[in-house]
Design a protein around this motif. Sequence first.
Motif, PDB file in Angstrom:
ATOM      1  N   HIS A   1    -101.425 -57.564  44.291  1.00 55.70           N
ATOM      2  CA  HIS A   1    -101.203 -58.789  44.650  1.00 55.70           C
ATOM      3  C   HIS A   1    -101.407 -57.784  46.171  1.00 55.70           C
ATOM      4  O   HIS A   1    -102.070 -58.846  47.193  1.00 55.70           O
TER       5      HIS A   1
ATOM      6  N   PHE B   1    -103.497 -64.456  40.360  1.00 56.02           N
ATOM      7  CA  PHE B   1    -103.053 -64.650  42.298  1.00 56.02           C
ATOM      8  C   PHE B   1    -103.320 -65.409  42.642  1.00 56.02           C
ATOM      9  O   PHE B   1    -104.106 -66.346  42.152  1.00 56.02           O
TER      10      PHE B   1
ATOM     11  N   HIS C   1    -105.185 -57.502  46.652  1.00 56.32           N
ATOM     12  CA  HIS C   1    -105.929 -59.037  46.245  1.00 56.32           C
ATOM     13  C   HIS C   1    -105.905 -60.307  47.852  1.00 56.32           C
ATOM     14  O   HIS C   1    -106.756 -60.908  48.294  1.00 56.32           O
TER      15      HIS C   1
END
Length: 930
Positions: free
Chosen positions: A446, A405, A449
């Motif tokens: 994603h 990430f 995050h």
Amino acid sequence: MAARGHVQDPNDRRLRPIYDYLDNGNNKMAIQQADKLLKKHKELHCAKVLKAIGLQRTGKQDEAFTLAQEVTVLEPTDDNSLQALTILYREMHRPELVTKLYEAAVRKVPTSEEYHSHLFMAYARVGEYKKMQQAGMALFKIVPKNPYYFWSVMSLVMQAISAQDEKLSQTMFLPLAERMVEKMVKEEKIEAEAEVQLYFMILERLGKFVEALEVVQGPLGEKLTSELQSRENKSMKLYRRLERWPECNALSCKLLLKNPDDWQFYLLYFDSLFQVIDQNWTPPLEGAPSAEGEVHASVAQSISFINERLATEEAKESKHLRGPYLARLELIRRLRERSCPEAMQLGEPLEHMFQFFVKFGDKPCCITDLKIFLDLLTPDQHVQFINRLMEVVPLGMAGEEGEAFPADTRALQRHLCVTQLSRSLGLQHALNTGGKLSLIKELKAHYHHGLQFGTSCLKTELQFSDMYCLMAAHVYLDLWKETGNQSMLWQCMGLLEEGLTHSSSNAQFKLLLLLLYCRLGAFEPVVDLYASLDAKHTSEYIIQAYKYGAFEKIPEFIAFRNRLEHSLHFAQVRTERMLLDLFLEADISSSLEESIKSMSLCPEEDDIPWENLRDNRDLTVFVNWSPADRQLKEEHKQCSVEEETLWLRLRSLTLRLIGCVSSLTHSSTPHNSEKTTENGVTTKPLVFPSLLSQLENTLNQAVQFTETPPRAEYPFLGPVASRLVQAVSSGCCQCQLSMFQLPVHLQELQSLGLDGSAELQTQISNLFKSIAAQLHDILEKCKGDLLEVGDDQSRTQHWFLENLVYFVETVCIVLWVSQYCASVLRPLKSTLQKKKKKKKEASSVTPAVLLGFQEFSSSTQNLLKDALEHIRSQEITLSALKLEALKLELVEASFTKTAMEKVQSSYLRSLQEIGELLKKRADSFKSLKI
């Protein structure tokens, strides 16, 4: 309400509570307060008007209008009454009455600047341009201020724009406006930029581009300061109109030296460059190359010019401008389109796009910059391009699940840009089902995050990672369309619902949810979603443009208003609203005839501007990363407009025929009356057959449209299919047409009588049987579970609900036509019974038409019982569904269930409303006897 702070009238204190109640929406208290005040002060006209406003807002339009007229005839001149009446008449959509108010006020107080000004604005609201011109000059004579003079000039321009005769515009209105401005120029009385703008507009519309250029580049042009490069932009516009490409090219060069990041100047530069090249332009032997200086007349010069701009940027250490880098790609595109070998001198697009990403990939605009140049890549370069971009995306170490990430928002933006480019190139679409599911998992990871970077965002701000969420929703939709698995749709909606909890202002989430709920026929959650979008509308924009001298905008506003008035969507909404009001209210809260009258519906008049209808939809409102071959095409737009127009014709003709039935029912009782007008409803004898013929022809076109293969299938994020296909397949349109045929036959029977009309009676009886069978078939297409839950899955069958709506609409029409049939058959039966009594006949055969009607009425009542039982069973089934039993092993399982529950609740509410309406219609049928 109107501003009242400056009013020193002692009555203002007494009126203030009424104003406050109205401002707060407490209309009943406003009416009560006004009544109290009027008991003590009967001559306080403003209180009467404020009461009228309260009545208007509580739906009592007739009472409100009567009160308003009582004050209007007194020709008031107090500011409170005038402003209150203005507000009331605007809410009544009667702006023409405001002009009468201020005409009277000006007659009584001829030297009032304020009343003359209000009169001018009142004329502006109704587009009375001739009177505006006169009012403007009258105002200027009282108070010689430049703005008033130019209001009059602008009114002449508007007369020119609105005139049907173009010759009249060019020979009378515009020349007169030009002379009026020139008078002020000669007297050196031009004061404001708006006055120069208006002069420019007049010269431009007269085609005097050279003169307009002289104004812009002369002393008057110095007043054009409200916009950056206003003079240069106007000069450029005129050079283009005059096709003076050398000057256009030279000016764009100069402007790019000052503003190397202005994209519009690059486009003008390239446009003029190739015009100059195609015209084989050569510089003059003496003097400057052009009025604006040096001209580029070759590809070599343009390449050199762009390279110089790039070199300047490369010499910087930071804060690079995007314009020169994008200009190089644009030049490559244009040279390739012209098959110019010099395109090779500018290098490889893939390398330039990669370097652009290196410099600007952390900016949100990078995706939109690069997206327009993706066609410069060959198909075999797509994967290579994405892989190269990913190499320079700074991601952290991979976690336990193998995902790496970004560590900050700049890295997140780079990764997001590559992901969006990948979808735009079609790489995501090429994945198999397993690949798409893995992609969704990655996108959601994603998204979740990235939420950590937006913890301090305001409620109105979007999360940095919202686009991951939106893209995952799009991939879910891909899977739903490809596999038909509705769990993909539920998960998509759940993800969007989750997204809104973190970004409550994200319009894209809301728009997509709106689309999905509508596609499922679940309209209850749509209302809140649409309200939360807080769609803006500008009121009084034309008035404001006059007040602030934004003359250039007035023709744009007028054109925009005309676009709205000729809007296909507006005509549809207006027609559907009138039909809905009739289906819900007619013969329940008021008679069909009264309902038609309140709508001011005249069946003879078709007020839809068919020849000038415009499709004003914005079909690009959704963020869309689909590759070119999946984008909306022109054929989709054309097909959609044809479909929407056909549907509007069907609905409009249906509405007008209902209006005809209303007036036929009213006029059938006084059989020997020759009156053709009753209570404002007029129907000539030939209107009904004509409309019936049009409906039949339109329905044939609709059937042909729905059956003709191949119909263009719209992209999911393109236009939504109209209700035409489902309405035709349900059989409701055909049944309604059959029902509307009955009055024609009944009118013939009415003129022939029961004797000697056996064949006609048989025909009518057969039509009754046919309609009963059609109604039965429509109901059968409504039967099925709207929401099914099983095997840990849930799916909708929303078309059953739509068919049920069509069934109820058809029942309403059947009832209204049946009422007309009864009004015709009742006196015929009565006459027959009288004859029997005279002849003292013990028994005789009942005429076929009377038997047919009785059987039809009985079978319809039984059918409605069946329909109500079906609705009740669906309500019970829906209420008993336990969505909690679904095993959704997902992070956003609770949000998915939220979406399901909203659909379940919406279906239940729709069934309840349909059931209540159908019960009322069934009761009406029971009372229908002959």
